[in-house]
Structure formats: C-alpha cells, structure tokens
Design a protein around this motif. Sequence first.
Motif, PDB file in Angstrom:
ATOM      1  N   LEU A  76       0.996  -1.296  -0.247  1.00 43.97           N
ATOM      2  CA  LEU A  76      -0.158  -0.129  -0.203  1.00 43.97           C
ATOM      3  C   LEU A  76       0.995   1.375  -0.035  1.00 43.97           C
ATOM      4  N   ASP A  77       1.998   1.031   0.466  1.00 43.58           N
ATOM      5  CA  ASP A  77       2.891   2.358   0.538  1.00 43.58           C
ATOM      6  C   ASP A  77       3.569   2.674  -0.807  1.00 43.58           C
ATOM      7  N   THR A  78       3.455   1.730  -1.860  1.00 44.04           N
ATOM      8  CA  THR A  78       4.098   1.852  -3.281  1.00 44.04           C
ATOM      9  C   THR A  78       3.017   1.856  -4.404  1.00 44.04           C
ATOM     10  N   LEU A  79       2.040   1.072  -4.646  1.00 43.49           N
ATOM     11  CA  LEU A  79       1.158   0.782  -5.532  1.00 43.49           C
ATOM     12  C   LEU A  79       0.026   0.236  -4.946  1.00 43.49           C
ATOM     13  N   ASP A  80      -1.152   0.951  -5.196  1.00 44.98           N
ATOM     14  CA  ASP A  80      -2.463   0.540  -4.599  1.00 44.98           C
ATOM     15  C   ASP A  80      -3.273  -0.343  -5.740  1.00 44.98           C
ATOM     16  N   HIS A  81      -3.402   0.327  -7.125  1.00 49.35           N
ATOM     17  CA  HIS A  81      -4.115  -0.301  -7.954  1.00 49.35           C
ATOM     18  C   HIS A  81      -3.517   0.435  -9.288  1.00 49.35           C
ATOM     19  N   VAL A  82      -3.630  -0.518 -10.330  1.00 48.20           N
ATOM     20  CA  VAL A  82      -3.477  -0.010 -11.872  1.00 48.20           C
ATOM     21  C   VAL A  82      -4.279  -0.626 -12.674  1.00 48.20           C
ATOM     22  N   ILE A  83      -4.700  -0.084 -13.619  1.00 43.99           N
ATOM     23  CA  ILE A  83      -5.260  -0.863 -14.751  1.00 43.99           C
ATOM     24  C   ILE A  83      -4.342  -1.931 -15.284  1.00 43.99           C
ATOM     25  N   PHE A  84      -4.939  -3.099 -15.627  1.00 47.10           N
ATOM     26  CA  PHE A  84      -3.989  -4.244 -15.825  1.00 47.10           C
ATOM     27  C   PHE A  84      -3.956  -4.499 -17.353  1.00 47.10           C
ATOM     28  N   ALA A  85      -4.727  -3.620 -18.084  1.00 47.98           N
ATOM     29  CA  ALA A  85      -4.755  -3.756 -19.570  1.00 47.98           C
ATOM     30  C   ALA A  85      -3.806  -2.724 -20.181  1.00 47.98           C
ATOM     31  N   GLY A  86      -2.497  -3.337 -20.834  1.00 53.19           N
ATOM     32  CA  GLY A  86      -1.591  -2.363 -21.235  1.00 53.19           C
ATOM     33  C   GLY A  86      -0.534  -2.120 -20.162  1.00 53.19           C
ATOM     34  N   PHE A  87      -0.779  -2.398 -18.801  1.00 54.62           N
ATOM     35  CA  PHE A  87       0.262  -2.019 -17.947  1.00 54.62           C
ATOM     36  C   PHE A  87       0.397  -3.430 -17.163  1.00 54.62           C
ATOM     37  N   THR A  88       1.577  -3.466 -16.581  1.00 56.27           N
ATOM     38  CA  THR A  88       1.974  -4.641 -15.690  1.00 56.27           C
ATOM     39  C   THR A  88       2.652  -4.181 -14.339  1.00 56.27           C
ATOM     40  N   HIS A  89       2.756  -5.207 -13.279  1.00 58.28           N
ATOM     41  CA  HIS A  89       3.335  -4.663 -12.027  1.00 58.28           C
ATOM     42  C   HIS A  89       3.904  -5.973 -11.476  1.00 58.28           C
ATOM     43  N   GLU A  90       4.974  -5.779 -10.580  1.00 61.51           N
ATOM     44  CA  GLU A  90       5.603  -6.938 -10.044  1.00 61.51           C
ATOM     45  C   GLU A  90       5.037  -7.855  -9.116  1.00 61.51           C
ATOM     46  N   PRO A  91       4.296  -7.462  -8.372  1.00 61.51           N
ATOM     47  CA  PRO A  91       3.360  -8.353  -7.615  1.00 61.51           C
ATOM     48  C   PRO A  91       2.450  -9.485  -8.457  1.00 61.51           C
ATOM     49  N   ALA A  92       2.004  -8.989  -9.594  1.00 55.85           N
ATOM     50  CA  ALA A  92       1.170  -9.929 -10.268  1.00 55.85           C
ATOM     51  C   ALA A  92       2.051 -11.016 -11.247  1.00 55.85           C
ATOM     52  N   VAL A  93       3.171 -10.251 -11.560  1.00 49.68           N
ATOM     53  CA  VAL A  93       4.049 -11.090 -12.416  1.00 49.68           C
ATOM     54  C   VAL A  93       4.689 -12.126 -11.365  1.00 49.68           C
ATOM     55  N   LYS A  94       5.064 -11.707 -10.364  1.00 47.09           N
ATOM     56  CA  LYS A  94       5.836 -12.667  -9.429  1.00 47.09           C
ATOM     57  C   LYS A  94       4.770 -14.054  -8.805  1.00 47.09           C
ATOM     58  N   LEU A  95       3.599 -13.302  -8.789  1.00 47.61           N
ATOM     59  CA  LEU A  95       2.318 -14.410  -8.108  1.00 47.61           C
ATOM     60  C   LEU A  95       2.108 -15.132  -9.429  1.00 47.61           C
ATOM     61  N   ALA A  96       2.069 -14.831 -10.330  1.00 45.06           N
ATOM     62  CA  ALA A  96       1.766 -15.600 -11.790  1.00 45.06           C
ATOM     63  C   ALA A  96       2.945 -16.688 -11.916  1.00 45.06           C
ATOM     64  N   GLU A  97       4.308 -16.311 -11.484  1.00 44.47           N
ATOM     65  CA  GLU A  97       5.369 -17.281 -11.622  1.00 44.47           C
ATOM     66  C   GLU A  97       5.178 -18.491 -10.934  1.00 44.47           C
ATOM     67  N   LYS A  98       4.867 -17.959  -9.587  1.00 43.61           N
ATOM     68  CA  LYS A  98       4.871 -18.922  -8.528  1.00 43.61           C
ATOM     69  C   LYS A  98       3.687 -20.022  -8.481  1.00 43.61           C
ATOM     70  N   LEU A  99       2.377 -19.198  -8.983  1.00 41.96           N
ATOM     71  CA  LEU A  99       1.510 -20.281  -9.423  1.00 41.96           C
ATOM     72  C   LEU A  99       1.557 -21.475 -10.424  1.00 41.96           C
TER      73      LEU A  99
END
Length: 457
Positions: A76-99
């Motif tokens: 929450l101190d860095t990024l709360d939300h961002v559109i996920f079409a045309g943009f990406t971010h570390e938590p989503a990518v890292k989680l996808a890799e782990k899953l």
Amino acid sequence: MNASSDLRQRTLDHVWHPCTQMKDHEWLPMIPIASAEGAWLTGTDGKRYLDAVSSWWTNIFGHRHPTIVQRIKEQLDTLDHVIFAGFTHEPAVKLAEKLCALTQLDRCFYADNGSSAVEVALKMSAHYWRNSGKPEKTRFISLSNGYHGETLGALAVGDTGLYRDSYSPLLMQPVFVPSPDCFDRAPGTSWEDHSRRMFAHMEFALEQHAKDTAAVIVEPLVQCAGGMRMYHPIYLTMLRDACTRHGVHLIVDEIATGFGRTGMMWASDWAKVSSRTPQPIRGDFMCLSKGLTGGTLPLAAVMTTNSIYEAFYDDYASYKAFLHSHSYTGNPLACAAALATLEVFESENWLARNRELGHLMWMRVSELVSHPHVAEVRQQGLILAIELAKNPRKREAYPAHERRGLRVYQHALEKGVLLRPLGNVVYFMPPYVTTTEEVALMAKTAIDGIEIATRDR
C-alpha cells in the motif's frame, strides 16, 4: 441501546446479507464482530468465537497473520491499484510465476472471486474450440450435487437445487452426470470401487456428447457446498484419461479444496498418489481462489496451458483475443497478500501439519460414528463432515424445515464456536493454525450440539 444492538439494527435497516433469509434475523440475532486474531473472532460485546469454518473456507492461516498483514501494508505504500490492460506490475508477475510453478501449468489469468474464475474457464474453453478452427463446442458436463459459484455461468454448471432452481430459466443446460460421492454406496463397497463404478456414467456421457462438449468441470474429491460429499481420487485419474481420449477439456475447480486444505497442495494431487503415477493429474484449467490470499482480500486465478493460450494469440482483427476483464484484475494489494500467503506456506511443512491436525479432528469426533442420528462421518484432510439423519440405516434425512443443523449452529454460538452447517451436515474446516485445545473445543461443542439437535421435541 448498546453497541452490539445498535450495529444489528443498522444492519437490518440497510444491509442485505449473502446466502441468508433475512427474516430469520427477527428471532436469530446477528453477531457483530469487532476484531479477529488467529483462529478467533471477537464480538463488539467482547465475546470470542472459534472460527471453525475459516470464514467461508478462506482464512487458512488464521485472521490477520502478521506476515500477510505486513506485506499488504508494504504494498500500500507503493502501489494500490493500476489498470491491468496495457500495464503490468511486479506483484502480479511474481505471483503468476509462483502459481505456474506450483500448479505445473503455464499461464495465469486473474479474476476477483471463485465464481468469476469459473466464468473465465468456461468462456476460455468454449472460445478455444471456436479459435481452433474445429467444430464449435458449447456444451459442458458436470456432476450432480456440484457447486461452482453463483454468477449465471457458474450457477448453470452446478447442480445444488437450493441455489440453482430459482434461476433455471436463465441458465444454459449442461449434461449432469451422477456424482461419484460415496455416501450412498452399497454396504461393504469401498470408496474406490464405488467411484470406479460411478465413472461408467461419465464415460457414457462423453461417448454421447464429446463432439459438442467443450469441457467437463468438477470439484476434486469434495463437493463442498453440496454437503461436503466426498469421492475417491481414482475418479479423477479416470476422468483425466477419458477427457484426453474424447478431446474434451477438463476444468478442475480447486477454489475450496486447493492450498493444502485436503492434506495435499491441490486435491487433485491425491489422484497421483492413488494411481501411483509419476506425474500429477492436471486439468486443462485450474480455478483458484479462497485460500489464495489467506482470507484477506478478493482474488482468483485461472491456470491453463500454453496450447490453450496460443489459440488466442493472433492479430487483433482476427477476433481471437480473450476480451474478458474486471476493473480490479491483478490488483497489487491482493497479489501481495497472495504472495505473502505462499511465503507462509514455505515457512514450514504445513501439509504434514494439516494431516496431523486432520487425524486429531477425526479422533475427537470418532464417537459420532455410532450415534443413532449420524448417517456418516467423512473426512478429507482438514475437511470433516458429520451428516445427521432421521434414520441413518435407511439414509432417511431429517426434513429440511426442521433445521436440525441450525440448532447445532445456535448451540455452538452459545459456546463460543462458529459452526455453519450445510442443512443437516455439520462440518469442520478450520484454519491451519488451530491448536489441539481448539480442536477439542470445536469437537465437544459439535458433539453436544448434535445431541441437543437430534432429540425429539
């Protein structure tokens, strides 16, 4: 008016609660909760309740686990939300890799709850067959007594009448195959033999309908909302083979059973154990939610294969893109919570711990096996179900209007335990951090409540 009464009244004035006949709360007081910690909820009046159902099966490591809470705060101190079409971010990518690594599947598509994940899998499967250039397949096969959520597509492939019947005119009509659940097996028949025999119905349905069937969808091993009915993992082994032979996708709904709940990371992993195969049994799609964020924030994921992904990969003008979304797809806070949940999983051998805790649960309620109004006590890992019956020998259920399970619920609340039966089925699905003392309290409360609930009045 005290704080609890005030909150109850304000709730009744303005809030419509889920899965509830609100008129019940004219005589059954709602419980206002102020805080939670570990396996416990604390009411606004200070009374504590042991959360024996993990708050609808989500809170696998207990409430407010410090690691999960800390990672959410940091995010929450860095990024709360961002559109996920045309943009990406570390938590989503890292989680996808782990899953992907955990499921041994290749691609991750995010949704925000279990029903939405099922919708994604159904749409993806049907759309795949259109994109593949083969004859379109728009039908689905599912099991009787199954449950996959309450949005219209997910509701359609479920077969729990309590949820489905009111909306049946709005729903597509899948092929329903008799469930392999072992409650009504013949005396002396093992779970495995019964599940093998029941597979003949699925084989017949595939032979008849494979040409226009996109996918078969199942809850692996436990039909949760359908009364915690259970079946043997050999059924999954046979189903995986049959779907491959008939050219039909397999959708494995691990929303409630995944993340260690059954004693393996995925309930479908038990099929590998039962069939002694070197590789796990995998669906073409795997739906995940509930325990994914440790019960903190809404998030779901649909895992699938590269071959399915590639059927959608083309120039935009081809109309092959999967144009499904929601505003909070891949939300960074939820992804951070999920990553923290997986971090907790890695901190110790939770699967072994869960199997030990499950054994303790069984030992604590084993006396109910011979109770004159218990038809069955059944278990898969940290899911233990006790089915009440008017006549257990004849499998004669109590009439629904008698609400015997609700009597257990009321007794448990008085004793400081949250049990939420499914009709006549009392079940435990506690957080993994539950202690031996808490298991003892949970079991004694259920046993006493069942004794009270099954007395003739």
